[in-house]
Design an enzyme around this catalytic site. Structure first.
Site, PDB file in Angstrom:
ATOM      1  N   ASP A  49      -3.231   5.407  -2.449  1.00 13.80           N
ATOM      2  CA  ASP A  49      -4.172   6.390  -1.922  1.00 13.80           C
ATOM      3  C   ASP A  49      -4.200   7.574  -2.888  1.00 13.80           C
ATOM      4  O   ASP A  49      -3.226   8.309  -3.018  1.00 13.80           O
ATOM      5  CB  ASP A  49      -3.688   6.826  -0.537  1.00 13.80           C
ATOM      6  CG  ASP A  49      -4.535   7.913   0.104  1.00 13.80           C
ATOM      7  OD1 ASP A  49      -5.488   8.375  -0.529  1.00 13.80           O
ATOM      8  OD2 ASP A  49      -4.211   8.300   1.249  1.00 13.80           O
TER       9      ASP A  49
ATOM     10  N   ASP B  36      -1.153  15.847   6.212  1.00 11.91           N
ATOM     11  CA  ASP B  36      -2.023  15.138   5.262  1.00 11.91           C
ATOM     12  C   ASP B  36      -3.291  15.955   5.020  1.00 11.91           C
ATOM     13  O   ASP B  36      -4.389  15.599   5.464  1.00 11.91           O
ATOM     14  CB  ASP B  36      -2.358  13.749   5.825  1.00 11.91           C
ATOM     15  CG  ASP B  36      -3.167  12.905   4.852  1.00 11.91           C
ATOM     16  OD1 ASP B  36      -3.176  13.219   3.645  1.00 11.91           O
ATOM     17  OD2 ASP B  36      -3.792  11.930   5.310  1.00 11.91           O
TER      18      ASP B  36
ATOM     19  N   ASN C  71      -9.030  -0.504   7.408  1.00  5.12           N
ATOM     20  CA  ASN C  71      -7.844   0.299   7.699  1.00  5.12           C
ATOM     21  C   ASN C  71      -7.441   0.077   9.150  1.00  5.12           C
ATOM     22  O   ASN C  71      -8.133   0.504  10.069  1.00  5.12           O
ATOM     23  CB  ASN C  71      -8.137   1.782   7.452  1.00  5.12           C
ATOM     24  CG  ASN C  71      -6.934   2.667   7.738  1.00  5.12           C
ATOM     25  OD1 ASN C  71      -5.824   2.185   7.923  1.00  5.12           O
ATOM     26  ND2 ASN C  71      -7.160   3.973   7.766  1.00  5.12           N
TER      27      ASN C  71
ATOM     28  N   ARG D 119     -13.657   5.133  -1.020  1.00  9.02           N
ATOM     29  CA  ARG D 119     -13.564   5.346   0.421  1.00  9.02           C
ATOM     30  C   ARG D 119     -14.635   6.347   0.853  1.00  9.02           C
ATOM     31  O   ARG D 119     -14.822   7.378   0.210  1.00  9.02           O
ATOM     32  CB  ARG D 119     -12.180   5.881   0.780  1.00  9.02           C
ATOM     33  CG  ARG D 119     -12.084   6.431   2.194  1.00  9.02           C
ATOM     34  CD  ARG D 119     -10.699   6.920   2.525  1.00  9.02           C
ATOM     35  NE  ARG D 119     -10.730   8.035   3.456  1.00  9.02           N
ATOM     36  CZ  ARG D 119      -9.660   8.631   3.967  1.00  9.02           C
ATOM     37  NH1 ARG D 119      -8.457   8.194   3.655  1.00  9.02           N
ATOM     38  NH2 ARG D 119      -9.778   9.648   4.791  1.00  9.02           N
TER      39      ARG D 119
ATOM     40  N   HIS E 216      -7.645   4.140  -4.360  1.00  8.54           N
ATOM     41  CA  HIS E 216      -8.924   4.475  -3.731  1.00  8.54           C
ATOM     42  C   HIS E 216      -9.142   5.978  -3.768  1.00  8.54           C
ATOM     43  O   HIS E 216      -8.219   6.772  -3.646  1.00  8.54           O
ATOM     44  CB  HIS E 216      -9.069   3.894  -2.323  1.00  8.54           C
ATOM     45  CG  HIS E 216      -8.121   4.393  -1.281  1.00  8.54           C
ATOM     46  ND1 HIS E 216      -8.217   5.642  -0.723  1.00  8.54           N
ATOM     47  CD2 HIS E 216      -7.077   3.791  -0.652  1.00  8.54           C
ATOM     48  CE1 HIS E 216      -7.281   5.794   0.197  1.00  8.54           C
ATOM     49  NE2 HIS E 216      -6.556   4.689   0.252  1.00  8.54           N
TER      50      HIS E 216
ATOM     51  N   GLU F 285     -13.803   4.513   6.317  1.00  7.52           N
ATOM     52  CA  GLU F 285     -12.796   5.055   7.225  1.00  7.52           C
ATOM     53  C   GLU F 285     -13.357   5.258   8.625  1.00  7.52           C
ATOM     54  O   GLU F 285     -14.525   5.607   8.808  1.00  7.52           O
ATOM     55  CB  GLU F 285     -12.283   6.390   6.667  1.00  7.52           C
ATOM     56  CG  GLU F 285     -11.169   7.022   7.469  1.00  7.52           C
ATOM     57  CD  GLU F 285      -9.890   6.188   7.494  1.00  7.52           C
ATOM     58  OE1 GLU F 285      -9.923   5.088   8.097  1.00  7.52           O
ATOM     59  OE2 GLU F 285      -8.879   6.634   6.941  1.00  7.52           O
TER      60      GLU F 285
ATOM     61  N   CYS G 267      -6.675  14.021   7.101  1.00 11.52           N
ATOM     62  CA  CYS G 267      -6.536  12.651   7.577  1.00 11.52           C
ATOM     63  C   CYS G 267      -7.881  12.113   8.061  1.00 11.52           C
ATOM     64  O   CYS G 267      -8.612  12.794   8.791  1.00 11.52           O
ATOM     65  CB  CYS G 267      -5.507  12.595   8.705  1.00 11.52           C
ATOM     66  SG  CYS G 267      -5.403  10.987   9.504  1.00 11.52           S
TER      67      CYS G 267
ATOM     68  N   GLU H 221     -11.736   9.084  -2.268  1.00 12.35           N
ATOM     69  CA  GLU H 221     -12.569   9.337  -1.098  1.00 12.35           C
ATOM     70  C   GLU H 221     -13.599  10.422  -1.356  1.00 12.35           C
ATOM     71  O   GLU H 221     -13.499  11.189  -2.320  1.00 12.35           O
ATOM     72  CB  GLU H 221     -11.697   9.708   0.095  1.00 12.35           C
ATOM     73  CG  GLU H 221     -10.893  10.970  -0.092  1.00 12.35           C
ATOM     74  CD  GLU H 221      -9.728  11.055   0.887  1.00 12.35           C
ATOM     75  OE1 GLU H 221      -9.687  12.032   1.643  1.00 12.35           O
ATOM     76  OE2 GLU H 221      -8.866  10.162   0.874  1.00 12.35           O
TER      77      GLU H 221
ATOM     78  N   TYR I 220       0.837  -1.194   0.000  1.00 16.33           N
ATOM     79  CA  TYR I 220       0.000   0.000   0.000  1.00 16.33           C
ATOM     80  C   TYR I 220       0.870   1.241   0.000  1.00 16.33           C
ATOM     81  O   TYR I 220       1.934   1.266   0.640  1.00 16.33           O
ATOM     82  CB  TYR I 220      -0.901   0.001   1.247  1.00 16.33           C
ATOM     83  CG  TYR I 220      -1.816   1.191   1.365  1.00 16.33           C
ATOM     84  CD1 TYR I 220      -2.855   1.393   0.464  1.00 16.33           C
ATOM     85  CD2 TYR I 220      -1.656   2.119   2.402  1.00 16.33           C
ATOM     86  CE1 TYR I 220      -3.704   2.483   0.580  1.00 16.33           C
ATOM     87  CE2 TYR I 220      -2.504   3.205   2.526  1.00 16.33           C
ATOM     88  CZ  TYR I 220      -3.527   3.384   1.617  1.00 16.33           C
ATOM     89  OH  TYR I 220      -4.365   4.462   1.734  1.00 16.33           O
TER      90      TYR I 220
ATOM     91  N   ASP J 285      -6.405  10.076  -2.683  1.00 14.59           N
ATOM     92  CA  ASP J 285      -7.135  11.189  -2.039  1.00 14.59           C
ATOM     93  C   ASP J 285      -8.491  11.399  -2.712  1.00 14.59           C
ATOM     94  O   ASP J 285      -9.242  10.464  -2.884  1.00 14.59           O
ATOM     95  CB  ASP J 285      -6.282  12.460  -2.055  1.00 14.59           C
ATOM     96  CG  ASP J 285      -5.148  12.412  -1.041  1.00 14.59           C
ATOM     97  OD1 ASP J 285      -5.164  11.530  -0.169  1.00 14.59           O
ATOM     98  OD2 ASP J 285      -4.238  13.249  -1.127  1.00 14.59           O
TER      99      ASP J 285
END
Length: 304
Positions: A92, A65, A216, A164, A119, A194, A129, A121, A51, A94
């Site tokens: 990731d 982040d 996660n 996500r 992924h 998440e 984050c 989100e 990952y 975002d």
């Protein structure tokens, strides 16, 4: 030369393996790799995937982040990691680095970089984050447009697009379940919810959603740390440990630097370091030497 400078497994085969793993009865474990060397170690130890965490990458750049990294930066970093391992790499992405058209471009860039999946989100851009408070999410229909754009841009049908949702910590688990179903209908291959809190939360989500699920297991967050075998028994298909290797490394680095600062030497922590021989073993130094000698130490036979 095979397997030295780059992995021997093609990107297409990695994607095929990743997609197949998500419909198997075994959970796919994907520790976060902070660099290609870490990815090589993840493979050697026997994990099923790698990952690339946006949070770990931004932290390594000395940034929080909060969506400050760019598609170009993340793609270049991820490509280096993917090139170094035969394992599939999930990244990731975002919020897709912009509007739906940007999310579509992001898919093509990560495909070209050799990744097995990404992924996206449903946070407002710029994001933060997922285990911090104060997050904001876009309306469901906006995230659906983001996902449909991403799915439409995919050229390799085995490239995994995971959706996500951060809705559980804002509107509750039932709202997150509703979003997950909408995202699945929009073409998402897997759902990543998440900041679920407990074992029961993970069970509730599994019972409500029909497509593969990703858990996660990040430290110091809102989720109970559940062993992979328990997640597998619940029915989860994949689990990430996004920032674990960065935290392990930075904990050791900070301790060692303080010792040097206070004692003037690293002698008392040498036994905690990876040895030169172990590093060379992981890098396969001996085979590089053999290859180098085979290329440069040769003679030409001259015909008469």
């Amino acid at each position: 030369m095979s397997g030295l400078i780059s992995a021997t497994t093609s990107a297409a085969d990695k994607r095929s393996a990743f997609r197949a793993s998500l419909i198997s009865e075994k959970i796919t474990r994907l520790p976060g790799a902070i660099n290609p060397l870490t990815a090589k170690l993840i493979q050697e130890i026997g994990f099923e995937g790698v990952y690339v965490s946006g949070g770990a990458f931004s932290a390594a750049l000395g940034l929080p982040d909060i969506g400050l990294t760019t598609l170009t930066e993340v793609a270049a970093h991820s490509a280096q990691i993917a090139r170094s391992t035969d394992l599939p790499v999930l990244v990731d992405a975002d919020t897709g680095f912009g509007e739906p058209m940007s999310a579509a471009r992001t898919v093509t860039v990560f495909e070209d970089a050799g990744l097995a999946g990404l992924h996206l989100e449903d946070q407002v851009n710029p994001k933060r984050c997922g285990h911090l408070d104060g997050k904001a999410i876009v309306p469901t229909d906006e995230m659906v447009r983001r996902l449909r754009a991403a799915v439409s841009a995919r050229r390799d049908p085995n490239f995994v697009i995971c959706a996500r949702t951060d809705a559980a910590g804002i509107d509750g688990i039932d709202a997150a379940i509703d979003r997950a179903r909408a995202y699945a209908d929009a073409g998402a291959d897997m759902i990543f919810t998440e900041a679920l809190h407990t074992h029961a939360d993970f069970e509730k989500f599994r019972a409500a959603v029909d497509i593969p699920l990703l858990a996660n297991m990040t430290e110091f967050g809102k989720s109970q740390l559940i062993p992979a075998q328990v997640l597998e028994a619940i029915g989860y298909n994949a689990v990430i440990y996004p920032v674990t290797t960065l935290r392990l490394a930075m904990g050791a680095i900070e301790k060692g630097l303080r010792v040097i600062h206070e004692e003037g030497t690293q002698e008392t922590v040498v036994d905690q370091m990876q040895t030169r021989s172990r590093l060379y073993e992981l890098l396969d130094y001996e085979r590089y030497n053999e290859f180098d000698s085979g290329v440069f130490n040769f003679t030409l036979s001259r015909s008469q």
